[in-house]
Design a protein around this motif. Sequence first.
Motif, PDB file in Angstrom:
ATOM      1  N   UNK A  63      21.189 -17.804  -8.064  1.00 57.89           N
ATOM      2  CA  UNK A  63      21.023 -16.634  -7.196  1.00 57.89           C
ATOM      3  C   UNK A  63      20.234 -15.527  -7.890  1.00 57.89           C
ATOM      4  N   UNK A  64      20.238 -15.537  -9.204  1.00 53.42           N
ATOM      5  CA  UNK A  64      19.405 -14.570  -9.927  1.00 53.42           C
ATOM      6  C   UNK A  64      17.977 -15.097 -10.083  1.00 53.42           C
ATOM      7  N   UNK A  65      17.854 -16.373 -10.445  1.00 54.29           N
ATOM      8  CA  UNK A  65      16.522 -16.915 -10.731  1.00 54.29           C
ATOM      9  C   UNK A  65      15.695 -17.124  -9.471  1.00 54.29           C
ATOM     10  N   UNK A  66      16.371 -17.422  -8.360  1.00 50.23           N
ATOM     11  CA  UNK A  66      15.613 -17.729  -7.138  1.00 50.23           C
ATOM     12  C   UNK A  66      15.879 -16.733  -6.009  1.00 50.23           C
ATOM     13  N   UNK A  67      16.667 -15.712  -6.292  1.00 51.39           N
ATOM     14  CA  UNK A  67      16.934 -14.708  -5.260  1.00 51.39           C
ATOM     15  C   UNK A  67      17.130 -13.351  -5.929  1.00 51.39           C
ATOM     16  N   UNK A  68      17.861 -12.475  -5.293  1.00 53.56           N
ATOM     17  CA  UNK A  68      17.898 -11.082  -5.742  1.00 53.56           C
ATOM     18  C   UNK A  68      19.189 -10.667  -6.421  1.00 53.56           C
ATOM     19  N   UNK A  69      20.101 -11.580  -6.655  1.00 53.04           N
ATOM     20  CA  UNK A  69      21.358 -11.186  -7.304  1.00 53.04           C
ATOM     21  C   UNK A  69      21.068 -10.695  -8.718  1.00 53.04           C
ATOM     22  N   UNK A  70      21.776  -9.631  -9.112  1.00 53.25           N
ATOM     23  CA  UNK A  70      21.610  -9.182 -10.496  1.00 53.25           C
ATOM     24  C   UNK A  70      22.325 -10.173 -11.404  1.00 53.25           C
ATOM     25  N   UNK A  71      21.917 -10.225 -12.651  1.00 56.67           N
ATOM     26  CA  UNK A  71      22.538 -11.189 -13.565  1.00 56.67           C
ATOM     27  C   UNK A  71      24.013 -10.828 -13.798  1.00 56.67           C
ATOM     28  N   UNK A  72      24.354  -9.535 -13.730  1.00 57.90           N
ATOM     29  CA  UNK A  72      25.773  -9.159 -13.905  1.00 57.90           C
ATOM     30  C   UNK A  72      26.618  -9.718 -12.766  1.00 57.90           C
ATOM     31  N   UNK A  73      26.041  -9.771 -11.565  1.00 56.20           N
ATOM     32  CA  UNK A  73      26.802 -10.319 -10.432  1.00 56.20           C
ATOM     33  C   UNK A  73      27.077 -11.819 -10.608  1.00 56.20           C
ATOM     34  N   UNK A  74      26.273 -12.463 -11.438  1.00 54.81           N
ATOM     35  CA  UNK A  74      26.408 -13.913 -11.631  1.00 54.81           C
ATOM     36  C   UNK A  74      27.352 -14.254 -12.780  1.00 54.81           C
ATOM     37  N   UNK A  75      27.836 -13.230 -13.498  1.00 52.75           N
ATOM     38  CA  UNK A  75      28.716 -13.454 -14.656  1.00 52.75           C
ATOM     39  C   UNK A  75      30.173 -13.292 -14.234  1.00 52.75           C
ATOM     40  N   UNK A  76      30.983 -14.282 -14.504  1.00 55.24           N
ATOM     41  CA  UNK A  76      32.382 -14.288 -14.066  1.00 55.24           C
ATOM     42  C   UNK A  76      33.299 -14.352 -15.285  1.00 55.24           C
ATOM     43  N   UNK A  77      34.296 -13.492 -15.271  1.00 56.80           N
ATOM     44  CA  UNK A  77      35.248 -13.465 -16.388  1.00 56.80           C
ATOM     45  C   UNK A  77      36.148 -14.703 -16.292  1.00 56.80           C
ATOM     46  N   UNK A  78      36.074 -15.557 -17.290  1.00 57.66           N
ATOM     47  CA  UNK A  78      36.882 -16.791 -17.298  1.00 57.66           C
ATOM     48  C   UNK A  78      37.794 -16.811 -18.530  1.00 57.66           C
ATOM     49  N   UNK A  79      38.120 -15.634 -19.040  1.00 55.59           N
ATOM     50  CA  UNK A  79      38.889 -15.563 -20.282  1.00 55.59           C
ATOM     51  C   UNK A  79      40.302 -16.134 -20.101  1.00 55.59           C
ATOM     52  N   UNK A  80      40.662 -17.179 -20.839  1.00 59.09           N
ATOM     53  CA  UNK A  80      42.036 -17.696 -20.765  1.00 59.09           C
ATOM     54  C   UNK A  80      43.011 -16.671 -21.352  1.00 59.09           C
ATOM     55  N   UNK A  81      44.277 -16.774 -20.927  1.00 56.27           N
ATOM     56  CA  UNK A  81      45.280 -15.795 -21.354  1.00 56.27           C
ATOM     57  C   UNK A  81      45.396 -15.726 -22.880  1.00 56.27           C
ATOM     58  N   UNK A  82      45.405 -16.894 -23.544  1.00 56.20           N
ATOM     59  CA  UNK A  82      45.583 -16.882 -25.001  1.00 56.20           C
ATOM     60  C   UNK A  82      44.411 -16.192 -25.703  1.00 56.20           C
ATOM     61  N   UNK A  83      43.240 -16.258 -25.086  1.00 57.16           N
ATOM     62  CA  UNK A  83      42.075 -15.577 -25.659  1.00 57.16           C
ATOM     63  C   UNK A  83      42.165 -14.073 -25.406  1.00 57.16           C
ATOM     64  N   UNK A  84      42.693 -13.705 -24.253  1.00 60.10           N
ATOM     65  CA  UNK A  84      42.893 -12.269 -23.960  1.00 60.10           C
ATOM     66  C   UNK A  84      43.803 -11.650 -25.016  1.00 60.10           C
ATOM     67  N   UNK A  85      44.835 -12.414 -25.405  1.00 62.79           N
ATOM     68  CA  UNK A  85      45.781 -11.891 -26.398  1.00 62.79           C
ATOM     69  C   UNK A  85      45.108 -11.674 -27.752  1.00 62.79           C
ATOM     70  N   UNK A  86      44.031 -12.407 -27.979  1.00 63.56           N
ATOM     71  CA  UNK A  86      43.285 -12.241 -29.232  1.00 63.56           C
ATOM     72  C   UNK A  86      42.191 -11.184 -29.093  1.00 63.56           C
ATOM     73  N   UNK A  87      42.170 -10.505 -27.927  1.00 69.61           N
ATOM     74  CA  UNK A  87      41.219  -9.416 -27.654  1.00 69.61           C
ATOM     75  C   UNK A  87      39.775  -9.899 -27.557  1.00 69.61           C
ATOM     76  N   UNK A  88      39.604 -11.175 -27.265  1.00 72.97           N
ATOM     77  CA  UNK A  88      38.262 -11.678 -26.994  1.00 72.97           C
ATOM     78  C   UNK A  88      38.036 -11.761 -25.498  1.00 72.97           C
ATOM     79  N   UNK A  89      36.795 -11.988 -25.109  1.00 77.60           N
ATOM     80  CA  UNK A  89      36.500 -12.108 -23.684  1.00 77.60           C
ATOM     81  C   UNK A  89      35.359 -13.110 -23.485  1.00 77.60           C
ATOM     82  N   UNK A  90      35.478 -13.889 -22.427  1.00 74.25           N
ATOM     83  CA  UNK A  90      34.445 -14.893 -22.123  1.00 74.25           C
ATOM     84  C   UNK A  90      33.977 -14.706 -20.689  1.00 74.25           C
ATOM     85  N   UNK A  91      32.660 -14.589 -20.528  1.00 75.20           N
ATOM     86  CA  UNK A  91      32.059 -14.597 -19.201  1.00 75.20           C
ATOM     87  C   UNK A  91      31.245 -15.880 -19.054  1.00 75.20           C
ATOM     88  N   UNK A  92      31.286 -16.416 -17.868  1.00 79.98           N
ATOM     89  CA  UNK A  92      30.501 -17.621 -17.572  1.00 79.98           C
ATOM     90  C   UNK A  92      29.469 -17.294 -16.509  1.00 79.98           C
TER      91      UNK A  92
END
Lengths: 254, 87
Positions: A63-92
Amino acid sequence: MAHILAIHSFRGGTGKSNLTANLAAAFALKGKRVAVIDTDLASPGIHVLFGFTPAAGQFTLNDHLQADASIEQCAHDVTPRSVQQAHGQIWLVPAAMDGDRIARLLREGYEVEKLNDALFTLSEKLKLDLVLIDTHPGINEETLLSTAIADCLLMVMRPDSQDYLGTAVAIEVAQRLDVPAIRMVVNKLPELFDPQQVRERVASSYGVPIGALLPLSDDLLTLASGGLAVLMHPDHPWSEQVRGLASHLLETVL
Amino acid sequence: MVPTVDLDSLPMGPLSMAGLLALEPAELRRLLKSGLRRGLSSDDLQALLEQDWQGGLDTPPVQALLAALQQRGWFRRDGDRWKTHLG
């Protein structure tokens, strides 16, 4: 600015996406802010490892490469709970999974420069420490770009004659593009192989440092991409090696 | 030693990554690669040119090189950054 780690293989089936997802978790367990970009647009799949499927209305990289969505709109927080506890964060940033979208992308292509700009915009907007690019196997415009802009290239291969030959081609390309750091990862190493012999063959074939030798594992086969081994089987030798690889990369090149 | 580039032999038309990979000499690839990511500040570009091309932005050979790249749409100044553009 975030460091860019491109995870690439010359052939498919090396476990590249599995390694990318688990490395992201290993970095995030160290408190890092990490984005994973699925640029394997022709055969996406890394989202499965994070238990994420784009719902209707949720944007993908397409949607970003072939349309108008911003790249931030294409990033989804998928941080597992155990990673949250370690204060890390993962976006996909997933790639579209439906056949029509994949066919459209293959038919119409996209401006590869837009991918370059997207990575750095996302890095700034989300204040990322690391961007991991899960590439399409082989060599094409997108993989050449990912290689060229990487601070470190991880080349993933199996101990297989076809992989040895193809990997040499990819490393030659990376060296021509002056990639600052390259590390080899041999994945799916059968138990009967002598790790030292494999290490020596890889070192003599490429003259590139080895990041990790990861064992072939029935446990991972049983997991069948149903989750992240570093979280579900943290004491497994494969997971320990991946965490060791993450530490090595942070200490030496990232 | 200053790298030699036959500017007239550079292909016209948009730059692709495959095209960049095929370019010679290595210093030309390095210049265009450096213009990817966020691009180069003028200071960064000056440093790269002095290191690889033994000349700054104001020297005639470098100006001719940059003019040839700009003419092809491969490398140009956008705001305060020098950027490589892919077609």
